[in-house]
Design a protein around this motif. Structure first.
Motif, PDB file in Angstrom:
ATOM      1  N   LEU A 212       8.190  -5.556   7.316  1.00 24.69           N
ATOM      2  CA  LEU A 212       8.219  -5.014   5.956  1.00 24.69           C
ATOM      3  C   LEU A 212       8.950  -5.838   4.898  1.00 24.69           C
ATOM      4  O   LEU A 212       8.702  -5.926   3.734  1.00 24.69           O
ATOM      5  CB  LEU A 212       8.680  -3.573   5.794  1.00 24.69           C
ATOM      6  N   PHE A 216       7.608  -7.975   1.868  1.00 26.18           N
ATOM      7  CA  PHE A 216       8.019  -7.509   0.614  1.00 26.18           C
ATOM      8  C   PHE A 216       8.664  -8.865   0.017  1.00 26.18           C
ATOM      9  O   PHE A 216       8.513  -9.321  -1.255  1.00 26.18           O
ATOM     10  CB  PHE A 216       9.196  -6.621   0.660  1.00 26.18           C
ATOM     11  N   ILE A 474       1.600  -3.895   8.830  1.00 22.97           N
ATOM     12  CA  ILE A 474       2.890  -3.488   8.097  1.00 22.97           C
ATOM     13  C   ILE A 474       3.316  -4.725   6.898  1.00 22.97           C
ATOM     14  O   ILE A 474       3.472  -4.496   5.885  1.00 22.97           O
ATOM     15  CB  ILE A 474       4.103  -3.242   8.865  1.00 22.97           C
ATOM     16  N   TRP A 475       3.177  -5.971   8.015  1.00 18.84           N
ATOM     17  CA  TRP A 475       3.555  -7.007   6.691  1.00 18.84           C
ATOM     18  C   TRP A 475       2.483  -7.267   5.633  1.00 18.84           C
ATOM     19  O   TRP A 475       2.970  -7.354   4.544  1.00 18.84           O
ATOM     20  CB  TRP A 475       3.483  -8.449   7.722  1.00 18.84           C
ATOM     21  N   VAL A 477       0.269  -5.063   4.639  1.00 20.67           N
ATOM     22  CA  VAL A 477       0.442  -4.118   3.517  1.00 20.67           C
ATOM     23  C   VAL A 477       1.371  -4.096   2.440  1.00 20.67           C
ATOM     24  O   VAL A 477       1.509  -3.881   1.394  1.00 20.67           O
ATOM     25  CB  VAL A 477       0.486  -2.701   4.205  1.00 20.67           C
ATOM     26  N   SER A 478       2.603  -4.523   3.132  1.00 19.01           N
ATOM     27  CA  SER A 478       3.865  -4.621   2.128  1.00 19.01           C
ATOM     28  C   SER A 478       3.665  -5.932   1.308  1.00 19.01           C
ATOM     29  O   SER A 478       4.058  -5.698   0.209  1.00 19.01           O
ATOM     30  CB  SER A 478       5.088  -4.970   3.276  1.00 19.01           C
ATOM     31  N   SER A 482       2.973  -4.991  -2.762  1.00 17.28           N
ATOM     32  CA  SER A 482       3.956  -5.352  -3.579  1.00 17.28           C
ATOM     33  C   SER A 482       3.452  -6.292  -4.755  1.00 17.28           C
ATOM     34  O   SER A 482       3.892  -6.488  -5.760  1.00 17.28           O
ATOM     35  CB  SER A 482       5.205  -6.084  -2.888  1.00 17.28           C
ATOM     36  N   ALA A 494       4.874   0.398   1.138  1.00 14.46           N
ATOM     37  CA  ALA A 494       5.178  -0.122   2.169  1.00 14.46           C
ATOM     38  C   ALA A 494       6.002   0.745   3.101  1.00 14.46           C
ATOM     39  O   ALA A 494       5.772   0.796   4.363  1.00 14.46           O
ATOM     40  CB  ALA A 494       5.906  -1.477   2.105  1.00 14.46           C
TER      41      ALA A 494
END
Length: 669
Positions: A212, A216, A474-475, A477-478, A482, A494
């Motif tokens: 994450l 981000f 997760i990576w 989506v973050s 963002s 995220a």
């Protein structure tokens, strides 16, 4: 009686032999284990002990609150001082241009970046537990601050009519208001971090998982790069904030690209190429160079001199830093009237800033063999931001690039950080005005080249694809949230998605049937290992998740599906086929963790359902805390007694194998 031996055989294989009775929970609780007698303390006594003051406790609190006391009296001058001096100078030389540059990201005049490179760094020397991180301005945090400043004090608030009815902006008034907003935000961030630290919330960083944070920060690098294009090209566009701000900024730059200032572009490109080359040389020859080549301060000094000598601002229209007041400003109480609008942003900035700092601190601590205290780091950052805000600074955290320089140039303690702050102070007090002719395109080049390390995090994608698809998601989506929604909303999305993946993992656990490795007490997945063989008449079911309200039905369904025993279907078959003799079935089941109250209901319901078709269910491998919870919930009653709970799977298997009437139907474990 248990007899355990371990001895060397001629083959040099260490052997492990155990001979003991089969244990069940009834025997363990009554014969094997006896609880220690403890006298419970009254609530009043516990409170009194908690808040009792003594000289030892006072000393412990002082040492934890001021870590410098623990190491400064025993500071080895001959061993550490030279390295700390070299490291302090090298880091301070980086602090200067980065402070000026990141102030632009924070939407405040450059001198406030210098203030933020002095006060917080000085304070961290006394309160921080990391010996190597360099606290100060950082691109990601500065961009988040700038977004808040632009939202609360947009250009439209300070527009005045020009001579030809066009709108122009009162820059001086706008910047003054943005400074007030940023300083108030810094105060609030400091208070939040300080309170979280005092409440021992240092564990918060674990909720910002590494994928994450890296997704981000990579997205933040995109935002920062796009925001610097206008300075690199010398075009004038508005600063956008909020969802799709990246696309709006790109659109504005391309619409005005025809008005690019060629001199500004040339300076920016030359500085970028030079800085990239210097970074590459520093990386390739870091073992041979005594200290890294200070490329940033070189381009600042050279470009400032050229700009001043050629009067580029007047002759070529190159935008420069402008007025930098000499000396420090007197302290001032922040404008607290804007705090209600900043609370949500302050929480996000406080958590992200702490997460970045603690991850770097732990990295260096692991490398050099010492420990850092997450709670004290929160307190240290909170004090740095809160106290410094009264002296016109903006939010700070640890910088990866400066921390690497501070560590690689021989820094051993925060004496290096202290010396770096003193170097910044000397510049602010004595020669700050020298940087007034510095082209802003040079600062943009410094920022963009420093982002290369963050863009390299894109390499995480193929690595995560091979190791964990969920963490890869997760990576991604973050990153995309963002980039498209902005850093504030993107972080919320995220974190929400990361929490969702935790729920998803409990809803989709790995359920397996275990088999025994011959002549051992070891049990493994029969679908994965050839050596694992099912025990005759026994089914051993294992699930790698906890049981709670959201997955209890799925758990029971998986149990029936994997074991191939569905009591409802068996009862229906018995009613329609009365001519067949009743079949005796026995079963066992192992459960490891879970919510006690829900587990109580679910396990009883499974057990009772299987009992209707003569399947005996036993539990194996329960933790002591779980068994204690089950006793409290009065779990042990017919048809389940403590004699049907076993400490290991092998105990349960041996129990079933030696049962008097072994059933013809498979048992379940």
């Amino acid at each position: 009686m248990e007899n355990t031996t371990a001895k060397e055989e001629p083959s040099a294989t260490l052997m492990y032999r155990v001979e003991r009775p089969i244990f069940n929970e009834g025997h363990i609780d009554s014969e094997l284990l006896h609880r220690k007698k403890r006298t419970p303390k009254s609530c009043r006594r516990r409170i009194a002990e908690k808040f009792r003051c003594s000289s030892g406790k006072a000393k412990s609190v002082a040492l934890s609150f001021l870590p410098i006391i623990t190491w400064l009296p025993s500071y080895p001058l001959k061993k550490y001082l030279f390295g700390d001096i070299v490291s302090g100078i090298s880091t301070g030389v980086m602090q200067l241009p980065q402070g000026l540059a990141y102030a632009m990201l924070a939407a405040v005049p450059p001198v406030f970046g210098l203030y933020s490179s002095f006060y917080p760094v000085l304070l961290y020397t006394f309160f921080g537990t990391s010996r190597h991180i360099s606290v100060g301005t950082f691109a990601v945090i500065s961009l988040m601050i700038g977004g808040v400043a632009v939202r609360e004090a947009p250009d439209s608030m300070f527009a005045v009519n020009g001579t030809n009815a066009s709108q122009i902006v009162n820059i001086e008034t706008r910047d003054a208001r943005r400074v007030e907003v940023v300083v108030a935000l810094t105060t609030l961030v400091g208070i939040i971090q300080l309170v979280l630290g005092l409440l021992r919330f240092g564990f918060l960083a674990i909720y910002l998982t590494e994928p994450l944070v890296r997704g981000f920060t990579t997205a933040a690098a995109v935002h920062v790069s796009v925001s610097q294009l206008k300075y690199l090209l010398g075009v004038h566009t508005a600063r956008f904030n909020g969802p799709l701000s990246v696309l709006h900024s790109l659109d504005a730059v391309f619409r005005n690209i025809a008005s690019t200032n060629i001199a500004t572009l040339i300076i920016g490109l030359v500085c970028s190429v030079f800085l990239y080359a210097v970074k590459d040389l520093n990386e390739r020859f870091k073992k041979k160079l005594p200290i890294p080549i200070p490329g940033e301060i070189i381009v600042v000094i050279v470009s400032t001199g050229i700009s001043y000598g050629m009067t580029m601002s007047e002759n070529y229209g190159v935008e420069v830093v402008g007025k930098i007041p000499t000396g420090l400003l007197p302290p001032k109480i922040p404008d607290f009237s804007v705090l209600p609008n900043l609370f949500t942003d302050a929480i996000a900035i406080a958590v992200v800033g702490f997460s970045i700092a603690i991850s770097l601190a732990k990295t260096f601590a692991l490398k050099h063999g010492y420990s850092v205290d997450g709670n004290q780091e929160l307190i240290a950052l909170g004090l740095c931001n809160f106290l410094s805000s009264f002296f016109h600074t903006f939010v700070v955290t640890a910088s990866m690039s400066r921390s690497l320089v501070q560590e690689s140039t021989g820094g051993h303690t925060q004496i290096a950080g202290f010396l770096a702050s003193i170097l910044v102070l000397l510049v602010v007090v004595a020669i700050g005005f020298v940087f007034q002719p510095l082209p802003t395109t040079v600062l943009a080049a410094i920022i963009m080249v420093n982002l290369l390390g963050m863009f390299k995090q894109i390499r995480d994608i193929p690595a995560l694809w091979r190791t964990s698809k969920i963490e890869l998601t997760i990576w991604l989506v973050s990153f995309f949230a963002s980039v498209l929604l902005g850093l504030d909303y993107g972080l919320v999305v995220a974190m929400g998605f990361a929490i969702f993946t935790v729920i998803y993992r409990t809803q989709c656990p790995k359920n397996v049937i275990l088999g025994q490795i011959q002549d051992t007490g070891l049990y493994f997945d029969i679908d994965e290992y050839e050596e694992a063989e099912e025990c005759s008449g026994i089914k051993i079911f294992q699930s790698n998740t906890s049981i709670y309200f959201a997955n209890s039905d799925l758990y029971v369904s998986a149990l029936k599906a994997k074991t191939g025993v569905d009591p409802a279907q068996l009862l229906s078959a018995r009613k329609s086929q009365l001519k067949y003799a009743k079949r005796d079935t026995r079963g066992k089941k192992s459960v490891n963790h879970g919510s006690p109250s829900k587990k109580n209901a679910v396990v009883l319901l499974v057990i009772k359902e299987f009992a209707t078709v003569d399947v005996k269910v036993v539990l194996a491998g329960c933790s002591r805390s779980l068994i204690s919870d089950l006793r409290t919930l009065q779990f042990f009653s017919d048809p389940v007694t403590s004699d049907l709970i076993f400490p290991t799977i092998h105990d349960a298997v041996l129990h079933c194998q030696h049962w008097k009437d072994i059933p013809t139907c498979p048992e379940i474990l």
